[in-house]
Design an enzyme around this catalytic site. Structure first.
Site, PDB file in Angstrom:
ATOM      1  N   GLY A   1     -25.105   1.559  21.066  1.00 34.26           N
ATOM      2  CA  GLY A   1     -25.170   2.897  20.473  1.00 34.26           C
ATOM      3  C   GLY A   1     -24.179   3.828  21.158  1.00 34.26           C
ATOM      4  O   GLY A   1     -23.894   3.665  22.358  1.00 34.26           O
TER       5      GLY A   1
ATOM      6  N   ASN B   1     -24.575  10.957  20.272  1.00 36.52           N
ATOM      7  CA  ASN B   1     -24.590  12.056  21.226  1.00 36.52           C
ATOM      8  C   ASN B   1     -25.228  11.631  22.551  1.00 36.52           C
ATOM      9  O   ASN B   1     -24.650  11.814  23.642  1.00 36.52           O
ATOM     10  CB  ASN B   1     -25.365  13.209  20.554  1.00 36.52           C
ATOM     11  CG  ASN B   1     -25.329  14.503  21.295  1.00 36.52           C
ATOM     12  OD1 ASN B   1     -26.350  15.140  21.507  1.00 36.52           O
ATOM     13  ND2 ASN B   1     -24.153  14.953  21.693  1.00 36.52           N
ATOM     14  N   TRP B   2     -26.395  10.998  22.472  1.00 39.91           N
ATOM     15  CA  TRP B   2     -27.089  10.567  23.695  1.00 39.91           C
ATOM     16  C   TRP B   2     -26.460   9.288  24.241  1.00 39.91           C
ATOM     17  O   TRP B   2     -26.280   9.142  25.451  1.00 39.91           O
ATOM     18  CB  TRP B   2     -28.578  10.379  23.399  1.00 39.91           C
ATOM     19  CG  TRP B   2     -29.499  10.046  24.534  1.00 39.91           C
ATOM     20  CD1 TRP B   2     -30.555   9.191  24.474  1.00 39.91           C
ATOM     21  CD2 TRP B   2     -29.502  10.571  25.885  1.00 39.91           C
ATOM     22  NE1 TRP B   2     -31.210   9.148  25.680  1.00 39.91           N
ATOM     23  CE2 TRP B   2     -30.578   9.988  26.566  1.00 39.91           C
ATOM     24  CE3 TRP B   2     -28.678  11.469  26.575  1.00 39.91           C
ATOM     25  CZ2 TRP B   2     -30.869  10.263  27.907  1.00 39.91           C
ATOM     26  CZ3 TRP B   2     -28.968  11.748  27.925  1.00 39.91           C
ATOM     27  CH2 TRP B   2     -30.051  11.155  28.559  1.00 39.91           C
ATOM     28  N   GLY B   3     -26.129   8.371  23.358  1.00 40.58           N
ATOM     29  CA  GLY B   3     -25.494   7.120  23.808  1.00 40.58           C
ATOM     30  C   GLY B   3     -24.243   7.407  24.623  1.00 40.58           C
ATOM     31  O   GLY B   3     -23.996   6.784  25.674  1.00 40.58           O
TER      32      GLY B   3
ATOM     33  N   PHE C   1     -31.806   2.839  12.495  1.00 36.87           N
ATOM     34  CA  PHE C   1     -30.805   1.768  12.456  1.00 36.87           C
ATOM     35  C   PHE C   1     -31.168   0.556  13.323  1.00 36.87           C
ATOM     36  O   PHE C   1     -30.444  -0.433  13.336  1.00 36.87           O
ATOM     37  CB  PHE C   1     -29.434   2.303  12.889  1.00 36.87           C
ATOM     38  CG  PHE C   1     -28.965   3.473  12.072  1.00 36.87           C
ATOM     39  CD1 PHE C   1     -28.958   3.407  10.679  1.00 36.87           C
ATOM     40  CD2 PHE C   1     -28.559   4.651  12.680  1.00 36.87           C
ATOM     41  CE1 PHE C   1     -28.541   4.493   9.917  1.00 36.87           C
ATOM     42  CE2 PHE C   1     -28.144   5.744  11.919  1.00 36.87           C
ATOM     43  CZ  PHE C   1     -28.132   5.660  10.532  1.00 36.87           C
TER      44      PHE C   1
ATOM     45  N   LYS D   1     -42.854  14.126  20.272  1.00 34.56           N
ATOM     46  CA  LYS D   1     -42.400  15.505  20.543  1.00 34.56           C
ATOM     47  C   LYS D   1     -41.363  15.968  19.518  1.00 34.56           C
ATOM     48  O   LYS D   1     -41.195  17.163  19.289  1.00 34.56           O
ATOM     49  CB  LYS D   1     -41.905  15.643  21.983  1.00 34.56           C
ATOM     50  CG  LYS D   1     -40.674  14.832  22.357  1.00 34.56           C
ATOM     51  CD  LYS D   1     -39.372  15.504  22.042  1.00 34.56           C
ATOM     52  CE  LYS D   1     -38.227  14.519  22.061  1.00 34.56           C
ATOM     53  NZ  LYS D   1     -36.960  15.102  21.640  1.00 34.56           N
TER      54      LYS D   1
HETATM   55  N1  LIG Z   1     -29.027  13.569  21.474  1.00 34.51           N
HETATM   56  C1  LIG Z   1     -29.947  13.823  22.372  1.00 34.51           C
HETATM   57  O1  LIG Z   1     -29.968  14.897  23.001  1.00 34.51           O
HETATM   58  C2  LIG Z   1     -30.990  12.811  22.684  1.00 34.51           C
HETATM   59  C3  LIG Z   1     -31.273  11.771  21.814  1.00 34.51           C
HETATM   60  N2  LIG Z   1     -32.253  10.867  22.124  1.00 34.51           N
HETATM   61  C4  LIG Z   1     -32.583   9.767  21.221  1.00 34.51           C
HETATM   62  O2  LIG Z   1     -31.563   8.771  21.284  1.00 34.51           O
HETATM   63  C5  LIG Z   1     -31.448   8.099  20.031  1.00 34.51           C
HETATM   64  C6  LIG Z   1     -30.006   8.110  19.601  1.00 34.51           C
HETATM   65  O3  LIG Z   1     -29.601   9.440  19.442  1.00 34.51           O
HETATM   66  P1  LIG Z   1     -28.081   9.932  19.557  1.00 34.51           P
HETATM   67  O4  LIG Z   1     -27.309   9.086  20.514  1.00 34.51           O
HETATM   68  O5  LIG Z   1     -28.160  11.393  19.835  1.00 34.51           O
HETATM   69  O6  LIG Z   1     -27.504   9.620  18.098  1.00 34.51           O
HETATM   70  P2  LIG Z   1     -26.868  10.669  17.073  1.00 34.51           P
HETATM   71  O7  LIG Z   1     -27.916  11.566  16.548  1.00 34.51           O
HETATM   72  O8  LIG Z   1     -25.675  11.276  17.677  1.00 34.51           O
HETATM   73  O9  LIG Z   1     -26.494   9.717  15.839  1.00 34.51           O
HETATM   74  C7  LIG Z   1     -25.219   9.332  15.499  1.00 34.51           C
HETATM   75  C8  LIG Z   1     -25.008   7.880  15.816  1.00 34.51           C
HETATM   76  O10 LIG Z   1     -25.547   7.051  14.751  1.00 34.51           O
HETATM   77  C9  LIG Z   1     -24.578   6.093  14.429  1.00 34.51           C
HETATM   78  N3  LIG Z   1     -24.752   5.546  13.097  1.00 34.51           N
HETATM   79  C10 LIG Z   1     -24.583   6.161  11.916  1.00 34.51           C
HETATM   80  N4  LIG Z   1     -24.829   5.285  10.909  1.00 34.51           N
HETATM   81  C11 LIG Z   1     -25.177   4.105  11.495  1.00 34.51           C
HETATM   82  C12 LIG Z   1     -25.564   2.832  11.015  1.00 34.51           C
HETATM   83  N5  LIG Z   1     -25.660   2.581   9.685  1.00 34.51           N
HETATM   84  N6  LIG Z   1     -25.861   1.857  11.903  1.00 34.51           N
HETATM   85  C13 LIG Z   1     -25.792   2.080  13.225  1.00 34.51           C
HETATM   86  N7  LIG Z   1     -25.427   3.265  13.755  1.00 34.51           N
HETATM   87  C14 LIG Z   1     -25.128   4.264  12.890  1.00 34.51           C
HETATM   88  C15 LIG Z   1     -23.282   6.853  14.571  1.00 34.51           C
HETATM   89  O11 LIG Z   1     -22.197   5.971  14.640  1.00 34.51           O
HETATM   90  C16 LIG Z   1     -23.538   7.570  15.880  1.00 34.51           C
HETATM   91  O12 LIG Z   1     -23.258   6.731  16.966  1.00 34.51           O
HETATM   92  C17 LIG Z   1     -32.398   8.839  19.070  1.00 34.51           C
HETATM   93  O13 LIG Z   1     -33.595   8.117  18.937  1.00 34.51           O
HETATM   94  C18 LIG Z   1     -32.653  10.165  19.755  1.00 34.51           C
HETATM   95  O14 LIG Z   1     -33.941  10.709  19.465  1.00 34.51           O
HETATM   96  C19 LIG Z   1     -32.938  10.921  23.291  1.00 34.51           C
HETATM   97  C20 LIG Z   1     -32.678  11.909  24.216  1.00 34.51           C
HETATM   98  C21 LIG Z   1     -31.694  12.935  23.977  1.00 34.51           C
HETATM   99  O1  LIG Z   2     -34.758  14.148  22.719  1.00 31.67           O
HETATM  100  C1  LIG Z   2     -34.078  15.110  22.948  1.00 31.67           C
HETATM  101  C2  LIG Z   2     -34.080  15.803  24.261  1.00 31.67           C
HETATM  102  O2  LIG Z   2     -34.789  15.092  25.234  1.00 31.67           O
HETATM  103  C3  LIG Z   2     -33.195  15.664  21.882  1.00 31.67           C
HETATM  104  O3  LIG Z   2     -33.947  16.261  20.887  1.00 31.67           O
HETATM  105  P1  LIG Z   2     -33.293  16.569  19.488  1.00 31.67           P
HETATM  106  O4  LIG Z   2     -33.093  15.244  18.793  1.00 31.67           O
HETATM  107  O5  LIG Z   2     -34.236  17.471  18.774  1.00 31.67           O
HETATM  108  O6  LIG Z   2     -31.970  17.244  19.777  1.00 31.67           O
END
Ligand SMILES: NC(=O)C1=CN([C@@H]2O[C@H](COP(=O)(O)OP(=O)(O)OC[C@H]3O[C@@H](n4cnc5c(N)ncnc54)[C@H](O)[C@@H]3O)[C@@H](O)[C@H]2O)C=CC1
Ligand SMILES: O=C(CO)COP(=O)(O)O
Length: 354
Positions: A11, A14-16, A98, A206
């Site tokens: 992944g 944003n978080w990845g 995904f 949450k």
């Molecule tokens: N962003 C944050 O602040 C935080 C997110 N998380 C959790 O981490 C997990 C991942 O979140 P983010 O990294 O923020 O992702 P993100 O919200 O930035 O999602 C975009 C990602 O999804 C991918 N994507 C889009 N279509 C796709 C497909 N068909 N197959 C596979 N990948 C695809 C994109 O390439 C991109 O890497 C979530 O469960 C989120 O709740 C946890 C803590 C903080």
């Molecule tokens: O999980 C998160 C912070 O710990 C991010 O939350 P959001 O997906 O609502 O931005």
């Protein structure tokens, strides 16, 4: 585990990408780990170029974490099987919708001795009206143990190296130590607990509550109103774990994955932001996600749907009125103003001491 532990991040959103900053630096710094860390990137074109090529040449994920350099030992790979095949540690960090598809691609293609760590917040809908934890889904489909990392970790703040805490849920203390080594920095402090399921459930639930926080922001509610949403949401989270995952510990809710993540997401998260706009504009959640998040994905509304699917099938919607109302508002079944009635009439206000 192998002499040098190989790490793959599945992944790159944003978080990845934010976590890749930490993992890349620690993998390079510590002799236990192989320097090269692969990062699976869902390939897409950005300004006519492949995102993997941009990341590997500029060391920046210009789409999902612009303005932050990734360590040069993070290598973007567009093929998930290629990225994961030699890894001893697989860090799963994709939007939860995904993970099933990726799991199917990885089946039989990873090391049998690999260990998983899920950073994914959400649930999977199970057949017959139930739901499954994402870490359980990973274990079931890939036949590897899967631990979790959840916490008050807004990705952009972590990338800016602002101080925060996180919670790792892991029952194997040797593996937990390896994870701590890989993630801990002076500004990202790790606490390990063994209450793995509760840690993960906190992280998923949450995001539903954060939608409620966004609704009251959209309606012009005050800080007291939002605090009520947070408190009632926390009570439903505790009850949910108590009813469906008995044996979990109340103390887990006081870790970063619990009350701290609830607070940060209800103030600074994407779910809150889009839910506020939902009330103010009347547009659909999907339209706002597309307009406001530049490809990032919301987890709250679909998690509310997954939870509702189970509650409905068990005739328990009224036991979790806040989760239920949030789902119904997201799907247009009730108007946002109805959320205040949900808060007013919450069964918590009928409690008297026994
Ligand atoms: N962003 C944050 O602040 C935080 C997110 N998380 C959790 O981490 C997990 C991942 O979140 P983010 O990294 O923020 O992702 P993100 O919200 O930035 O999602 C975009 C990602 O999804 C991918 N994507 C889009 N279509 C796709 C497909 N068909 N197959 C596979 N990948 C695809 C994109 O390439 C991109 O890497 C979530 O469960 C989120 O709740 C946890 C803590 C903080
Ligand atoms: O999980 C998160 C912070 O710990 C991010 O939350 P959001 O997906 O609502 O931005």
């Amino acid at each position: 585990m192998a002499d040098k532990v190989k790490v793959c991040i599945v992944g790159s959103g944003n978080w990845g990408s934010a976590i890749a900053k930490i993992v890349g630096v620690n993998a390079k710094r510590l002799p236990t780990f192989e320097d090269r860390v692969t990062m699976y990137v869902f390939e897409e074109q950005v300004d006519g170029k492949k995102l993997t090529e941009i990341i590997n040449s500029t060391h920046e994920n210009v789409k999902y974490l612009p303005g932050h350099k990734l360590p040069e030992n993070i290598v973007a790979v567009p093929d998930v099987v290629e990225a994961a095949k030699d890894a001893d540690i697989l860090i799963f960090v994709v939007p939860h919708q995904f993970i099933r598809g990726l799991g199917q691609q990885l089946l039989g293609k990873i090391k049998k001795t690999a260990v998983g760590l899920s950073l994914i917040k959400g649930f999977d809908v199970a057949e017959g009206g139930g739901m499954e934890l994402i870490s359980h889904l990973i274990t079931k489909h890939l036949n590897i143990p899967c631990n979790v990392l959840m916490g008050a970790n807004l990705a952009n703040e972590v990338a800016e190296e602002k101080f925060c805490e996180t919670t790792i849920g892991c029952r194997d203390m040797k593996v937990a130590q390896t994870f701590r080594d890989l993630f801990q920095t002076p500004n990202f402090r790790v606490v390990v607990v063994d209450d793995v399921d509760a840690v993960e459930i906190c992280g998923a639930l949450k995001n539903i509550v954060a939608c409620g926080a966004g609704f009251v922001d959209g309606m012009g509610g005050g800080d007291n109103t939002k605090a009520a949403v947070i408190r009632l949401g926390l009570m439903e989270m505790i009850k949910f774990v108590d009813v469906f995952y008995p044996g979990s510990k109340l103390s887990t809710f006081f870790e970063s994955c619990g009350v701290a993540d609830l607070i940060t997401t209800c103030y600074g998260g994407r779910n809150r932001k889009v839910s506020e706009a939902f009330v103010k504009t009347g547009k659909s959640i999907k339209q706002l996600e597309d307009e406001m998040l530049n490809g990032q994905k919301l987890q709250g509304p679909i998690t509310a749907e997954e939870v509702n699917f189970m509650l409905k099938s068990k005739s328990m919607e009224d036991k979790f009125p806040l989760f239920t109302a949030i789902h119904k508002i997201c799907t247009g079944q009730i108007k946002p103003a109805g959320f205040l009635d949900c808060l007013r009439n919450h069964p918590e206000h009928m409690q008297t001491f026994s």
